[in-house]
Structure formats: C-alpha cells, structure tokens
Design an enzyme around this catalytic site. Structure first.
Site, PDB file in Angstrom:
ATOM      1  N   ASP A  67       0.816  -1.213   0.000  1.00  0.00           N
ATOM      2  CA  ASP A  67       0.000   0.000   0.000  1.00  0.00           C
ATOM      3  C   ASP A  67       0.847   1.261   0.000  1.00  0.00           C
ATOM      4  OD1 ASP A  67      -2.428  -1.250  -0.177  1.00  0.00           O
ATOM      5  OD2 ASP A  67      -2.788  -1.300   1.979  1.00  0.00           O
ATOM      6  N   GLY A  68       2.031   1.202   0.600  1.00  0.00           N
ATOM      7  CA  GLY A  68       2.907   2.375   0.573  1.00  0.00           C
ATOM      8  C   GLY A  68       3.318   2.750  -0.838  1.00  0.00           C
ATOM      9  N   ARG A  72       2.307   6.139  -3.116  1.00  0.00           N
ATOM     10  CA  ARG A  72       3.278   6.938  -3.888  1.00  0.00           C
ATOM     11  C   ARG A  72       2.798   7.087  -5.326  1.00  0.00           C
ATOM     12  NH1 ARG A  72       7.930   5.194  -6.792  1.00  0.00           N
ATOM     13  NH2 ARG A  72       7.858   3.126  -5.828  1.00  0.00           N
ATOM     14  N   ARG A 152       6.672  14.791  25.168  1.00  0.00           N
ATOM     15  CA  ARG A 152       5.666  15.794  25.531  1.00  0.00           C
ATOM     16  C   ARG A 152       4.330  15.506  24.877  1.00  0.00           C
ATOM     17  NH1 ARG A 152       9.339  21.260  24.624  1.00  0.00           N
ATOM     18  NH2 ARG A 152      10.838  20.855  26.291  1.00  0.00           N
ATOM     19  N   ALA A 183      -6.303   1.847   7.862  1.00  0.00           N
ATOM     20  CA  ALA A 183      -4.886   2.177   7.976  1.00  0.00           C
ATOM     21  C   ALA A 183      -4.588   2.730   9.381  1.00  0.00           C
ATOM     22  CB  ALA A 183      -4.491   3.162   6.874  1.00  0.00           C
ATOM     23  N   ALA A 185      -5.957   5.078  11.131  1.00  0.00           N
ATOM     24  CA  ALA A 185      -7.157   5.264  11.951  1.00  0.00           C
ATOM     25  C   ALA A 185      -7.578   3.964  12.623  1.00  0.00           C
ATOM     26  CB  ALA A 185      -8.302   5.806  11.091  1.00  0.00           C
TER      27      ALA A 185
END
Length: 344
Positions: A67-68, A72, A152, A183, A185
């Site tokens: 999927d990456g 792209r 933080r 993905a 989420a």
C-alpha cells in the site's frame, strides 16, 4: 501503461519485469519512471521523469509493492485522472487488487479492458500558520496531526463545522477517509468504514481526556485542529507535525491551524470483476466484506448464509455454496512493504 514498483524488493522488480514483457508482447505501450528504469530495465519502454505529468494519457498505473507503493503512485495518477491497479507484494495490501497467484489472468483482463473503475474519496488539507503562511496538500488515507517531541503531549482544540468540539492533550489526531479507515485510523481505534460510504473520520491518538472517542461525520463537514502552545498556561507542550499518507510532511508551530475537507479530486482504483480466483478460490474482485475476512484472517466458521437456510429443508448440503478462501480464513501473506503510509 505506467509501471511503478518498489525497487528495493527483488520480488517486486522481478514481477514488474514479467508483466512489462507480457504487456509489450500484447502490443501495449509501457512507460517507467526514470529513477526505476535501471532496475526494471524494460527494452523499448518510455522513460519519464517523476512529475505530475508522468501518467498523463496513460490507460492505467500498474503498481507492484504494498500500500505504501500504491500511495506513492497515487501522487502521479490523481492529477492525470488515471486509475491505479496494485499487485500486492506487501503485508496486507488493502488497496491492492491482484495477488501473485492470479497475476497472469489479471494482466490479461487489463489488456482486454475487462475492469471497472472505483472512485475513492480524498481529503484536501490546508495549513494556516500564525504568521499567515498557507500550505495546501491532500491525502487518500489520512492526514495526521502528531506531536513532534516524544516526551511531551500535544495540546490542541478540535473544531467541526466552525464550532469548537473539544480540547485534547495527547499524541495527536487522525483525519481519515473511508479508504483510510483500515490504515492508521484503524490502529488508533477507529471504526472500519466500507469504502462506498461517504464520510470523514476523526480519531484521537492516545488523548488524555474523558471525551475522546472516534467520530464519523458528514463528508460535507469542515474539520480543523488548532495547535496550542505553552502560552496557554498548560505547561510544556510539544510542537506538531502534519503527515499526509505518511509521505508529505509539514512542520507546525504553536498557533498553527490544520483544516480538512472532502477532496476536490478522487483517486481512481481499477477493480477486476471476476478476474479469476486465487489458489483457494477467492475472486480478486471480492466484496469489501470478503476482503476484510481474507486480509485479517477473521473467523467465520459456522456461517451458513441465507441461501443455505432456504435450502435446509431439501437435504443436508443441498444448494450449499462452496466456501471461498476468504470464508475459510486463508490468505497468503507476502513480504512487508517498507514504504511509509500503508494501510493496516
């Protein structure tokens, strides 16, 4: 056809070369990206630079990877209005349409034009800095506002349709499309939304708040996140960073505002209806439910189905449909695609 591959994966390079040769023998013109030409090495292929015009006038963008890699390639296909067809050589590959097992027949169907095109909703993202500078970008899966410092919290106020919803301290927030619901989420605890549903998702990331539930809102809604800095009196908080599909980054200072709306341009995905079955009998054009079952290996043992119940009075097994590979929970898991931004 424009061919895009994850050239760091030998399997992707090998498969892309095989498909390219098959396409050329069928009389289909092939083009490849300049940075990938040396690895793919197709004789007679047109070599084009990586630009918004790379896929211009192409029939389709064929993607070899996970999927990456497909995300792209979407950067090239979207401005040209060209559909993407992914061959999954990654881990789960929700966006990919074909697996290695059904590749030969899938390529034949592409050559014959036997496919349909789906529109997938995108999101347009606008960043407004406190100094007035504006950045615009987009995403197919998600836009995430995340803390920049690991030690933080990120302090922000979330807005929906011009009204403040809540203030959160945490690791950030995910604004996702239905396509992106499987993905980042999904990993953050958001719901799975069928891709045909038109909606926007808002999913907090590790928010330290009593009200910090994932939310699904209208596709016509305007969402926003405002980054609050140390001047708010809440102690030391982190600066932030915006990531779109894990690929496009914008650094956010205190006071920055990120606005998310439904995208003006969809991404087109080619789907092979009845393009053939894999080794276990699962059709490559299976509905999204079957895709979920196959990709996650969900247990469905004991399911009979409505038609089976109607046939129950005519003898055991009468009219019973053979279970697909998805319903048997079988799936082939390939090598993980290491490019960022892949679906779950």
């Amino acid at each position: 056809m424009l061919v895009v591959a994850h050239v760091a994966r030998p399997a992707a390079v090998r498969t892309a070369r095989q498909v390219t040769d098959r396409l050329r023998r069928a009389g289909v013109a092939v083009r490849v990206l300049a940075p990938e030409a040396a690895d793919l090495g197709p004789d007679g292929a047109e070599v084009v630079p990586v630009s918004a015009r790379a896929a211009e006038d192409a029939e389709m963008v064929l993607v070899f990877g996970g999927d990456g890699t497909l995300l792209r390639a979407a950067e090239l296909a979207r401005p040209a209005g060209v559909p993407l067809l992914g061959v999954n050589l990654g881990h789960v590959g929700f966006l990919a349409e074909a697996e290695l097992e059904d590749l030969a027949e899938a390529v034949d169907r592409v050559v014959e034009g036997k496919y349909v095109v789906e529109q997938r909703m995108t999101i347009d993202v606008t960043v407004r800095a406190s100094g007035g500078a504006t950045v615009t970008t987009w995403a197919l899966n998600e836009a995430t506002v995340e803390k920049a410092a690991r030690e933080r919290m990120l302090d922000m106020v979330i807005e929906v349709d011009g009204r403040p919803l809540s203030r959160w301290g945490g690791d950030g927030v995910v604004f996702a499309t239905p396509t992106g619901s499987t993905a980042y989420a999904f990993s953050a605890g958001g719901p799975v939304v069928w891709p045909e549903v038109e909606a926007l998702l808002l999913v907090p990331i590790s928010a330290h708040a009593l009200f910090a539930r994932p939310m699904v809102v209208s596709p016509r809604s305007a969402l926003a996140a405002e980054v609050i800095g140390r001047a708010s009196g809440q102690g030391e908080t982190s600066a932030a960073v915006l990531w779109c599909d894990g690929r496009r980054r914008v650094d956010l200072d205190s006071g920055a505002r990120v606005e998310v709306r439904r995208g003006s341009e969809p991404v087109l995905l080619a789907r092979l209806r009845g393009a053939g079955a894999d080794a276990g009998g699962a059709d490559t054009g299976a509905p999204f439910t079957d895709r979920l079952v196959a990709k996650f290996g969900l247990p469905v043992t004991g399911w009979r189905g409505e038609s089976d119940r109607r046939q129950a009075g005519h003898g055991e097994g009468a009219g019973r449909r053979a279970p697909t590979a998805a319903h048997r929970g079988t799936t082939a898991v390939s090598q993980r695609d290491e490019e960022p931004g892949g679906n779950a």
